[in-house]
Scaffold this motif. Sequence first.
Motif, short mmCIF file in Angstrom:
data_model
loop_
_atom_site.label_atom_id
_atom_site.label_comp_id
_atom_site.label_asym_id
_atom_site.label_seq_id
_atom_site.Cartn_x
_atom_site.Cartn_y
_atom_site.Cartn_z
N MET A 246 -51.81 -27.32 26.00
CA MET A 246 -53.01 -27.19 26.85
C MET A 246 -53.80 -28.50 26.83
N ARG A 247 -54.31 -28.87 28.00
CA ARG A 247 -55.02 -30.14 28.11
C ARG A 247 -56.36 -30.08 27.37
N LYS A 248 -56.73 -31.21 26.79
CA LYS A 248 -57.97 -31.33 26.04
C LYS A 248 -59.18 -30.94 26.91
N ILE A 249 -60.15 -30.26 26.30
CA ILE A 249 -61.39 -29.95 27.02
C ILE A 249 -62.46 -30.93 26.58
N ILE A 250 -63.06 -31.61 27.53
CA ILE A 250 -64.12 -32.58 27.23
C ILE A 250 -65.46 -31.86 27.11
N ALA A 251 -65.69 -30.92 28.01
CA ALA A 251 -66.93 -30.15 27.98
C ALA A 251 -66.70 -28.85 28.73
N LYS A 252 -67.48 -27.84 28.34
CA LYS A 252 -67.35 -26.53 28.96
C LYS A 252 -68.75 -25.95 29.15
N THR A 253 -69.00 -25.40 30.31
CA THR A 253 -70.27 -24.70 30.55
C THR A 253 -69.87 -23.29 30.99
N PRO A 254 -70.82 -22.40 31.22
CA PRO A 254 -70.40 -21.05 31.64
C PRO A 254 -69.53 -21.07 32.91
N ARG A 255 -69.73 -22.03 33.80
CA ARG A 255 -69.00 -21.98 35.07
C ARG A 255 -67.90 -23.02 35.23
N ILE A 256 -67.96 -24.09 34.47
CA ILE A 256 -66.99 -25.19 34.70
C ILE A 256 -66.41 -25.77 33.41
N ILE A 257 -65.27 -26.45 33.60
CA ILE A 257 -64.61 -27.12 32.48
C ILE A 257 -64.30 -28.55 32.91
N LEU A 258 -64.59 -29.51 32.04
CA LEU A 258 -64.24 -30.91 32.30
C LEU A 258 -63.04 -31.29 31.44
N ARG A 259 -62.03 -31.86 32.09
CA ARG A 259 -60.82 -32.27 31.36
C ARG A 259 -60.42 -33.66 31.82
N PRO A 260 -59.69 -34.41 31.01
CA PRO A 260 -59.20 -35.72 31.47
C PRO A 260 -58.30 -35.54 32.70
N PHE A 261 -58.26 -36.55 33.55
CA PHE A 261 -57.34 -36.51 34.70
C PHE A 261 -55.92 -36.29 34.19
N ALA A 262 -55.14 -35.53 34.97
CA ALA A 262 -53.71 -35.38 34.66
C ALA A 262 -52.94 -35.38 35.98
N LEU A 263 -51.66 -35.71 35.89
CA LEU A 263 -50.86 -35.85 37.11
C LEU A 263 -50.90 -34.60 37.98
N ARG A 264 -51.02 -33.44 37.33
CA ARG A 264 -51.00 -32.20 38.13
C ARG A 264 -52.28 -32.04 38.97
N ASP A 265 -53.28 -32.91 38.77
CA ASP A 265 -54.50 -32.86 39.61
C ASP A 265 -54.32 -33.65 40.91
N ALA A 266 -53.17 -34.32 41.04
CA ALA A 266 -53.01 -35.27 42.15
C ALA A 266 -53.19 -34.63 43.53
N ALA A 267 -52.64 -33.43 43.72
CA ALA A 267 -52.76 -32.79 45.04
C ALA A 267 -54.22 -32.47 45.34
N GLY A 268 -54.94 -31.97 44.35
CA GLY A 268 -56.36 -31.65 44.52
C GLY A 268 -57.17 -32.90 44.82
N PHE A 269 -56.82 -33.97 44.15
CA PHE A 269 -57.49 -35.26 44.35
C PHE A 269 -57.25 -35.80 45.75
N TYR A 270 -55.98 -35.68 46.16
CA TYR A 270 -55.59 -36.14 47.48
C TYR A 270 -56.39 -35.38 48.55
N GLU A 271 -56.45 -34.06 48.40
CA GLU A 271 -57.20 -33.23 49.37
C GLU A 271 -58.68 -33.58 49.34
N LEU A 272 -59.23 -33.76 48.15
CA LEU A 272 -60.65 -34.10 48.01
C LEU A 272 -60.96 -35.36 48.82
N ASN A 273 -60.14 -36.39 48.64
CA ASN A 273 -60.39 -37.67 49.31
C ASN A 273 -59.86 -37.70 50.75
N SER A 274 -59.35 -36.57 51.22
CA SER A 274 -58.91 -36.51 52.62
C SER A 274 -60.03 -35.99 53.52
#
Length: 175
Positions: free
Chosen positions: A1-29
Amino acid sequence: MRKIIAKTPRIILRPFALRDAAGFYELNSDPEVLLHTGDKSFASILEAKNFIRDYKHYEKFGYGRWSVFLASTEEFMGFCGLNFSQLRREVDLGFRFHRKFWGQGFATEAGFAALRVGFSTFQIEKIVGRASSKNLASLRVLEKLGMTFEKKIEESGEHWIQMSIYRDDFGMFYE
Ligand SMILES: CC(C)(COP(=O)(O)OP(=O)(O)OC[C@H]1O[C@@H](n2cnc3c(N)ncnc32)[C@H](O)[C@@H]1OP(=O)(O)O)[C@@H](O)C(=O)NCCC(=O)NCCS
């Protein structure tokens, strides 16, 4: 499981990983998402993958920008985090989310978590936030995080506003 940098009740922050690429691509599209950022979209998911693969900020500084996930579904929402500018010798906070997540306080929640990591784990003295003077949502988030106006910057014909917060004031702001 990928490292968790921070967690709040609604969100989780994690380091970038290759599996985020599609989401990133869509975000910047989404042109609306990029409107005030000065960034370009990725040409392909592969380019987003290469960006993530070449991202060396964590190795150099420990911190960086991080992927943000919805805690309830693990959906990729966007990114939020810290960046050290060699040129300016300062750390800035940045955030960017898929449009469907706007207006629900997520940037403020993620920004707060990132500032806390920056100030407490990495003992950073001061963190700045820069936004186009037209980017009222972003400026409002920086203000809600306790940042105050520092200066105006003119760069590539665009007007930017720099806000900032110091570690000592961050503690006081949230106590
Ligand atoms: C900027 C961004 C991250 C904000 O995310 P968000 O999750 O909607 O932010 P929040 O909900 O935490 O807070 C937004 C605040 O801005 C306000 N706001 C939104 N649009 C606004 C506008 N056009 N004028 C004035 N205020 C505005 C909201 O009302 C809210 O303030 P409030 O809580 O006092 O009502 C999101 O819009 C985004 O991803 N934009 C594209 C990328 C970008 O511009 N990133 C910043 C680059 S510097």
